[in-house]
Design a protein around this motif. Structure first.
Motif, short mmCIF file in Angstrom:
data_model
loop_
_atom_site.label_atom_id
_atom_site.label_comp_id
_atom_site.label_asym_id
_atom_site.label_seq_id
_atom_site.Cartn_x
_atom_site.Cartn_y
_atom_site.Cartn_z
N GLU A 432 0.80 -1.22 0.00
CA GLU A 432 0.00 0.00 0.00
C GLU A 432 0.84 1.28 0.00
OE1 GLU A 432 -2.17 -3.46 1.30
OE2 GLU A 432 -0.33 -2.54 2.10
N ASP A 435 0.87 3.04 -3.30
CA ASP A 435 -0.28 3.91 -3.53
C ASP A 435 -0.04 5.29 -2.91
OD1 ASP A 435 -0.80 1.07 -3.30
OD2 ASP A 435 -2.92 1.49 -3.56
N HIS A 484 -2.08 -6.56 -6.36
CA HIS A 484 -2.24 -5.22 -5.78
C HIS A 484 -1.73 -4.14 -6.72
CE1 HIS A 484 -2.38 -2.02 -2.78
NE2 HIS A 484 -1.23 -1.63 -3.29
N MET A 488 -3.59 -0.83 -8.29
CA MET A 488 -3.07 0.50 -8.02
C MET A 488 -2.93 1.31 -9.31
SD MET A 488 -0.21 2.68 -7.87
CE MET A 488 1.35 1.81 -7.81
N ARG A 492 -4.95 5.11 -11.12
CA ARG A 492 -4.11 6.31 -11.27
C ARG A 492 -3.69 6.48 -12.73
NH1 ARG A 492 -3.87 3.93 -6.58
NH2 ARG A 492 -3.82 5.21 -4.68
#
Length: 734
Positions: A432, A435, A484, A488, A492
């Protein structure tokens, strides 16, 4: 007219006095460069070839063309040195005309020894020694297209789109003659006069292509064939052939990458050129296999790291419509004495590859700030950046930055575009944190185009776990990590491009990890190209239109849990699971489908979507299969029982976050001592002048100390960690 002959056969290779007959391409590190640091040979070897006088006419010149010799070499004719070249990844030529006799001996002394002025010297890949690409004999008229300027072929084609048409600018450098006829198949044929500009003979002209056919990426990678013929009066002296594509690249800080004015998100991978048992002495068939595997996953862009790749591979990228990031091996450690080598390698990269439609940027360096930023480093980058713009104003300059580089450093915005190499979720931090890093960068620098030039997690394909976690080297964790990352990216769109590190496992002679030394295991395909890891298929699920169904965990056959997870990757919208031939459940969704299945013996598992399916077998066992766990003690096996972490109400512990500990004076002193100790133990520490970015500081602050200790290779059962724990338990929290 020009004749070009492959010159690979009947060479003698001499290493430490021992001779053997070989054919090129060849590297002496095909085995020892892939087995760990103890055996890796870095030294000087000799290649020699005996040959008779070639047949050529009076007034012609004879060149030997080397496509790649790593990393430095000297060419001898008898006892006389007649040429030298520094840089292991580019073409250079030697004019041997004036030395030829009836019988001839050419020797090439090749060195991959460490030195202080030729890049690369320190990097996470093997520097294979040898003449590892093709060698040619080229015979040309004494008046010919330039063969002596940094390995160029002498012809430069610059297309510019103007509405529905294109203006094509031609430059061709020659060493004689009076005109050059330029022919583009089915489009144009024009003759341009030779002139002298700045001491070099050349032709310079422009012509138009009406209703131009664009090179439009993978959808339509159209290429024009071009022929240049050099004349001296009526005599045809020399002729060369090439291809070019008409296209336009642009990058928007808020909307990402554009091709020919249309949004074109770059789904990229990085590629090292070597493979198991071969090193970097690849055949054309191997290059073709690599590009087919990359395309099969759905990628549309490749970062060709960390050096100039084989000319043939750029040709394949042109043909397939792949957008390419090209770079020189100015990497990891800046050397004050290496400036001229960075300049020569950049010139070679550009002039030898200028006409490739696929290349969108010339990258200046990679992770060069490991030991800090000096004025000499900054000046070196300014010189390279200016040179890129002068030599090729139609393409971008670029850089791939170490994650420790402050985002407000002037080095970040020096080139036109940039990426960061982030490994949150593997070396440091959690998934994370990737991110958070991008959110912070885009918030603070909304007008700066940013990409992700490296990210990944190592996986030894046989290592498996039902409870994967960072640092376990399992195929299972690598798949979770990439699940993941793809989510992500999707959230974006301003990220102009992403480059998975790496498409294939590759040799890194300095590594010794997870029981399989000499390799970097971040590839989603094994070093021999024979096995695709589960992570390959999560990319295929996101990027590829080719329908498929893939069952994850087929190598996790022996399972000790009574209820196991069956995971399916697919680009279909519905998956039905069958257990032992019976329909078990159907799930709808995208990309990832998870099922919980109770197991008691040996079971057949089948996943189905329409006509597409995949099958595997699993087995319930009572004891863990030891083959699923890395022998390296630094790798924590999922079945290990962690040591009890003592905690006391109101006091610090090794479970406290770094921020909590550093908020107390006594706690900060302990952290400072730990960090100083780790820095001393880290080979090639970050050095003075490296600042930890704000995002990195925030990430570290959120981490429990115990996780950072584990990442640093400390065993939580060790006396050192227990002493840290005991000290913290005496300090009250704020």
């Amino acid at each position: 007219m020009r004749t070009t002959t492959l010159w690979n056969d009947k060479w003698i290779f001499v290493k430490e006095g021992k001779k053997q007959e070989i054919s090129l391409p060849h590297t002496w590190n095909a085995v020892d460069g892939q087995t760990g640091p103890e055996q890796y040979y870095r030294g000087t070897c000799i290649y020699e070839k005996t040959f008779g006088r070639p047949v050529f006419n009076y007034g012609e010149r004879v060149y030997i063309e080397f496509r790649g010799v790593n990393s430095s070499c000297k060419v001898f004719w008898g006892e006389k040195e007649i040429a030298a070249h520094d840089g292991g990844y580019s073409t250079f030529r030697v004019d041997i005309t004036d030395f030829l006799q009836d019988e001839n001996l050419i020797q090439v002394h090749v060195s991959n020894e460490p030195n202080g002025d030729v890049y690369p010297q320190r990097a996470d890949f093997t520097f294979y020694g040898g003449i590892y690409r093709d060698v040619y004999m080229v015979i040309v008229d004494e008046k010919h297209f330039d063969l002596d300027y940094y390995g160029t072929n002498g012809l430069y084609v610059t297309p510019r789109i103007i509405g529905d048409d294109a203006e094509i600018e031609i430059k061709a450098y020659v060493n004689g003659g009076d005109s050059v006829l330029i022919s583009v198949d089915g489009v144009s044929e024009q003759k341009f006069p030779v002139m002298e500009i700045d001491g070099r003979k050349m032709v310079h002209g422009k012509f138009m292509i009406a209703d131009v056919h664009l090179w439009n990426g993978m959808a339509d990678p159209y290429l024009y064939n071009i022929t240049a013929t050099l004349f001296d009066d009526e005599k045809e002296c020399d002729r060369i052939y090439d291809r070019f594509g008409v296209r336009e690249f642009s990058v928007d800080a808020k909307k990402g990458f554009f091709l020919n004015g249309k949004s074109y998100p770059l789904h990229g991978v990085s590629r090292h050129q070597d493979r198991e048992g071969v090193g970097n002495a690849l055949t054309r068939k191997m290059h073709e296999e690599d590009i087919d595997l990359i395309l099969s996953m759905g990628a549309n862009s490749i970062r060709l790291a960390h050096y100039q790749h084989d000319r043939y591979f750029y040709d394949l990228c042109d043909e397939k419509g792949i957008v390419v990031w090209a770079e020189i091996p100015y990497i990891t450690v800046h050397m004050d004495a290496g400036r001229e080598n960075t300049i020569s390698q950049m010139k070679e990269l550009i002039v030898q590859n200028y006409n490739h439609a696929s290349i969108m940027c010339w990258a200046l360096s990679n992770e060069i700030t490991l030991q800090g930023i000096t004025e000499d480093l900054m000046e070196n980058h300014r010189i390279l950046n200016d040179m890129v713009h002068e030599m090729d104003p139609a393409r971008y300059s670029a850089m791939a930055n170490l994650f420790l580089l402050e985002t407000d450093s002037p080095l970040v915005t020096l080139p036109d575009i940039r990426g960061y190499n982030l490994y949150y979720g593997w070396y440091v931090g959690e998934m994370e944190d990737n991110d958070r890093w991008f959110d912070e960068f885009h918030k603070n620098h909304p007008d700066v185009a940013i990409g992700l030039t490296e990210y990944g997690a190592d996986a030894v394909i046989d290592l498996q776990s039902p409870k994967p976690e960072k640092g376990d080297y399992t195929e299972s964790y690598q798949a979770l990590y990439h699940e993941h990352m793809l989510e992500m990216f999707a959230a974006r769109p301003y990220i102009w491009g992403t480059y998975l590190w790496n498409m294939f496992e590759f040799a890194a002679a300095g590594r010794n990890e997870a029981g399989d030394p000499g390799k970097n295991h971040k590839g989603v395909i094994t070093f021999d190209r024979k096995q695709k890891k589960d992570a390959y298929y999560i990319y295929k699920a996101w990027w590829s239109d080719e329908p498929f169904v893939h069952l994850c965990g087929r190598r996790y056959h022996d399972r000790i849990e009574e209820e196991t997870e069956i995971k399916v990757y697919s680009n279909q919208k519905s998956i039905t699971l069958y257990v032992d031939g019976e329909k078990y459940a159907t799930k709808n969704g995208e990309h990832v489908f998870k099922f919980k299945v109770t197991i008691s013996g040996t079971h057949s598992i089948k996943a189905v979507s329409g006509i597409f399916s995949d099958e595997m077998e699993i087995k319930k066992v009572s004891e863990p299969n030891p083959l699923y766990f890395a022998p390296d003690k630094k790798v924590k096996n999922w079945f290990d029982v962690p040591a009890g972490i003592e905690e006391k109400e109101g006091y610090l512990s090794i479970n406290s976050t770094m921020a909590e500990i550093q908020a107390v004076t006594e706690g900060k002193a302990i952290i400072d001592h730990i960090m100083a100790s780790m820095k001393k133990e880290t080979a090639g520490g970050m050095g003075e002048g490296v600042r930890i970015s704000e995002a990195m500081q925030q990430m570290i602050a959120r981490q429990p100390l115990v996780k950072l200790l584990q990442q640093g290779g400390m065993d939580t059962d060790s006396e050192e960690v227990q002493a840290i724990s005991a000290a913290l338990l005496k300090i009250r929290k704020i």
